[in-house]
Design a protein around this motif. Sequence first.
Motif, PDB file in Angstrom:
ATOM      1  N   LYS A  86       0.839  -1.199   0.000  1.00 33.76           N
ATOM      2  CA  LYS A  86       0.000   0.000   0.000  1.00 33.76           C
ATOM      3  C   LYS A  86       0.875   1.249   0.000  1.00 33.76           C
ATOM      4  O   LYS A  86       2.020   1.221   0.417  1.00 33.76           O
ATOM      5  N   LEU A  87       0.286   2.351  -0.445  1.00 35.21           N
ATOM      6  CA  LEU A  87       0.983   3.633  -0.506  1.00 35.21           C
ATOM      7  C   LEU A  87       0.771   4.403   0.791  1.00 35.21           C
ATOM      8  O   LEU A  87      -0.368   4.599   1.227  1.00 35.21           O
ATOM      9  N   TYR A  88       1.885   4.835   1.415  1.00 40.89           N
ATOM     10  CA  TYR A  88       1.846   5.609   2.653  1.00 40.89           C
ATOM     11  C   TYR A  88       2.761   6.815   2.527  1.00 40.89           C
ATOM     12  O   TYR A  88       3.748   6.778   1.803  1.00 40.89           O
ATOM     13  N   TRP A  89       2.454   7.857   3.279  1.00 41.08           N
ATOM     14  CA  TRP A  89       3.354   8.995   3.400  1.00 41.08           C
ATOM     15  C   TRP A  89       4.290   8.733   4.570  1.00 41.08           C
ATOM     16  O   TRP A  89       3.858   8.589   5.712  1.00 41.08           O
ATOM     17  N   VAL A  90       5.580   8.632   4.291  1.00 40.70           N
ATOM     18  CA  VAL A  90       6.598   8.428   5.327  1.00 40.70           C
ATOM     19  C   VAL A  90       7.769   9.376   5.035  1.00 40.70           C
ATOM     20  O   VAL A  90       8.897   8.959   4.854  1.00 40.70           O
ATOM     21  N   GLY A  91       7.457  10.668   4.954  1.00 40.92           N
ATOM     22  CA  GLY A  91       8.431  11.675   4.565  1.00 40.92           C
ATOM     23  C   GLY A  91       8.322  11.995   3.087  1.00 40.92           C
ATOM     24  O   GLY A  91       8.615  13.079   2.629  1.00 40.92           O
ATOM     25  N   SER A  92       7.872  11.004   2.340  1.00 43.30           N
ATOM     26  CA  SER A  92       7.533  11.109   0.920  1.00 43.30           C
ATOM     27  C   SER A  92       6.615   9.917   0.643  1.00 43.30           C
ATOM     28  O   SER A  92       6.551   8.986   1.443  1.00 43.30           O
ATOM     29  N   PRO A  93       5.894   9.912  -0.474  1.00 47.60           N
ATOM     30  CA  PRO A  93       5.032   8.759  -0.749  1.00 47.60           C
ATOM     31  C   PRO A  93       5.887   7.512  -0.989  1.00 47.60           C
ATOM     32  O   PRO A  93       6.893   7.575  -1.695  1.00 47.60           O
ATOM     33  N   LYS A  94       5.511   6.413  -0.358  1.00 52.31           N
ATOM     34  CA  LYS A  94       6.278   5.181  -0.517  1.00 52.31           C
ATOM     35  C   LYS A  94       5.326   3.988  -0.449  1.00 52.31           C
ATOM     36  O   LYS A  94       4.436   3.942   0.398  1.00 52.31           O
ATOM     37  N   THR A  95       5.537   3.033  -1.326  1.00 49.66           N
ATOM     38  CA  THR A  95       4.752   1.799  -1.315  1.00 49.66           C
ATOM     39  C   THR A  95       5.437   0.821  -0.371  1.00 49.66           C
ATOM     40  O   THR A  95       6.622   0.512  -0.529  1.00 49.66           O
ATOM     41  N   ALA A 107      11.475   5.693   8.655  1.00 54.01           N
ATOM     42  CA  ALA A 107      11.881   6.072   7.303  1.00 54.01           C
ATOM     43  C   ALA A 107      13.390   6.300   7.210  1.00 54.01           C
ATOM     44  O   ALA A 107      13.973   6.132   6.142  1.00 54.01           O
ATOM     45  N   GLN A 108      14.030   6.656   8.310  1.00 52.75           N
ATOM     46  CA  GLN A 108      15.466   6.880   8.296  1.00 52.75           C
ATOM     47  C   GLN A 108      16.222   5.563   8.132  1.00 52.75           C
ATOM     48  O   GLN A 108      17.208   5.496   7.413  1.00 52.75           O
ATOM     49  N   LYS A 109      15.742   4.507   8.766  1.00 52.37           N
ATOM     50  CA  LYS A 109      16.382   3.195   8.670  1.00 52.37           C
ATOM     51  C   LYS A 109      15.943   2.430   7.428  1.00 52.37           C
ATOM     52  O   LYS A 109      16.643   1.554   6.952  1.00 52.37           O
TER      53      LYS A 109
END
Length: 131
Positions: A86-95, A107-109
């Motif tokens: 699924k697509l989530y916002w984690v600093g930027s959109p990411k699947t 998101a950093q790791k």
Amino acid sequence: MVQGLRLALVGLTTEGQVDYSNQLEIKDPSLTKGYLMELPPEASEGSYRVVAYRDDDNNGRYSSGDTVLGDTCSKYLLYANGSGTKLYWVGSPKTLKVKHGWNGYDAQKGGDPYQASVYTDYDLYRSGNCP
């Protein structure tokens, strides 16, 4: 009059904008000046982040006029209505590949989201002071 400092778990859209209609107030301070939050068994699917804010309008909820004082930086809580990619916002959109329910993600790791009975190390940092 000084407004109160509050914490909230706020939902984010896939564009990273705050969804003010989808938030939960954190109300249980521990004796060690930390906070413990019980996640609801169900929520709207999406990304969530914990924010500390000054309740400038004194309405008891995080709203567009309030000042954000800090947040969890690169750490997110993701809620999935079902398992899958699924697509989530984690600093930027990411699947991301998630499991049904709450998932933690840093998101950093990078790596994959994870599920835990207790999500720890969601430290709050002053705005602009993320590690």
